[in-house]
Design an enzyme around this catalytic site. Structure first.
Site, PDB file in Angstrom:
ATOM      1  N   VAL A   1      11.224  -3.626   3.347  1.00 18.80           N
ATOM      2  CA  VAL A   1      11.000  -3.703   4.790  1.00 18.80           C
ATOM      3  C   VAL A   1      11.271  -2.335   5.411  1.00 18.80           C
ATOM      4  CG1 VAL A   1      11.759  -4.841   6.918  1.00 18.80           C
ATOM      5  CG2 VAL A   1      11.617  -6.139   4.778  1.00 18.80           C
TER       6      VAL A   1
ATOM      7  N   LYS B   1       0.832  -1.206   0.000  1.00 20.14           N
ATOM      8  CA  LYS B   1       0.000   0.000   0.000  1.00 20.14           C
ATOM      9  C   LYS B   1       0.862   1.250   0.000  1.00 20.14           C
ATOM     10  CE  LYS B   1       0.536   1.504   4.502  1.00 20.14           C
ATOM     11  NZ  LYS B   1       1.063   2.839   4.921  1.00 20.14           N
TER      12      LYS B   1
ATOM     13  N   ASP C   1      -2.695  -2.160  10.251  1.00 17.06           N
ATOM     14  CA  ASP C   1      -2.910  -2.055   8.805  1.00 17.06           C
ATOM     15  C   ASP C   1      -3.507  -3.317   8.195  1.00 17.06           C
ATOM     16  OD1 ASP C   1      -2.016   0.545   8.539  1.00 17.06           O
ATOM     17  OD2 ASP C   1       0.053  -0.026   8.068  1.00 17.06           O
TER      18      ASP C   1
END
Length: 299
Positions: A96, A13, A137
């Site tokens: 990451v 996202k 999330d």
């Protein structure tokens, strides 16, 4: 007939906007955001097993009980009461410590995949309730598409699809710790407070220029990511309508209405940044893409 294994693609996202609007009674930050999934995917393969295992080929992410994929599998089996297991392999592509919800995508993909693998028939509401216990999330990662998200990620409103565009994403050499970014925000504050309501209305009007005009990230100023300004400058120099950090960082993206300009920006960034991507908006969350051969029950 029982499925032997499934493969799931789980999208990353971007935050088209992120504002910190207050503090909740539990001490967490009250957020207002517009979030968008993109076609940069984690590939997750799940295979029936009597145990529980996770492999992350080529990744340095630790494999332990703190991993969101393991948390998701444990939560799924606890919720359903199934006395079963799964062998999970995740081919990580999302950077990451980037603010792109790679870990949340993993958890969402595992939940969707296990629901399919074991024919559990859990609703999206049930999956989101499980996901909320794993990470803020995860519910959005399950729903995907374009959403207005508030609170700590628990209040979601699905929006019409984002206007057609291209995203160029670059990951700096150093990631950002989410807790440290919010701690710096508490100390420093931010001069940036995007108009999320205006951005929602621009999305509804299919007005990409207005979507970009209302964009911004209240955490960008205090993220500590030193490379953000230079990446934003390259993106804008190559035609980005707007450029900003996503989430708590450190990934940076630009929005383009022209594919040629987007590809030129990608080429300009690649000599300096190893992880660069050209992406499009997607309209949903994780999806099962491969169903392996089935076998008869008790075979």
């Amino acid at each position: 007939m029982l499925k032997r294994s499934v493969t799931v693609l789980a999208p990353a996202k971007l935050n088209l906007s992120l504002d910190v609007v207050g503090t909740l009674p539990n001490g967490y930050h009250d957020l207002d955001m517009v979030m968008q999934t993109i076609d940069l995917y984690e590939k997750i393969t799940l295979r029936r097993s009597n145990g529980l295992s996770l492999a992350l080929p080529g990744s340095f992410v630790p494999v332990n009980d703190k991993n969101t994929a393991i948390k998701a599998a444990v939560a799924f089996f606890r919720y359903t009461g199934l006395l079963a297991g799964v062998d999970m392999t995740i081919y990580k592509r999302v950077p990451v410590r980037a603010g792109m919800a790679g870990g949340s995508a993993d958890a969402a993909g595992v939940l969707v995949g296990l629901n399919e693998l074991y024919d559990a028939h859990l609703s999206m509401s049930e999956l989101c309730a499980i996901g909320a216990g794993i990470g803020a999330d995860v519910p959005f990662a399950l729903l995907g598409g374009t959403c207005r998200v508030r609170g700590v990620g628990d209040l979601m409103k699905a929006l019409p699809p984002c206007p057609a565009c291209w995203f160029v994403v670059a990951m700096p050499s150093v990631g950002v710790s989410t807790p440290e970014a919010f701690a710096r925000y508490d100390t420093m504050g931010s001069p940036v407070h995007p108009d999320c309501e205006a951005q929602e209305q621009a999305i509804r009007a299919e007005d990409l220029a207005a979507v970009c005009a209302a964009a911004g990230n209240a955490l960008e100023h205090c993220s500590g990511a030193e490379e953000t300004p230079s990446i934003c400058a390259i993106l804008r120099e190559n035609g980005a309508l707007t450029a900003q950090m996503t989430g708590s960082g450190a990934a940076v993206f630009g929005v383009f209405d022209d594919e040629t300009a987007a590809r030129a920006a990608l080429a300009a960034l690649r000599p300096s940044y190893r992880q660069c991507y050209l992406c499009r908006p997607t309209h949903g969350g994780p999806r099962v893409t491969v169903r392996r051969p089935m076998f008869e029950k008790n075979s």
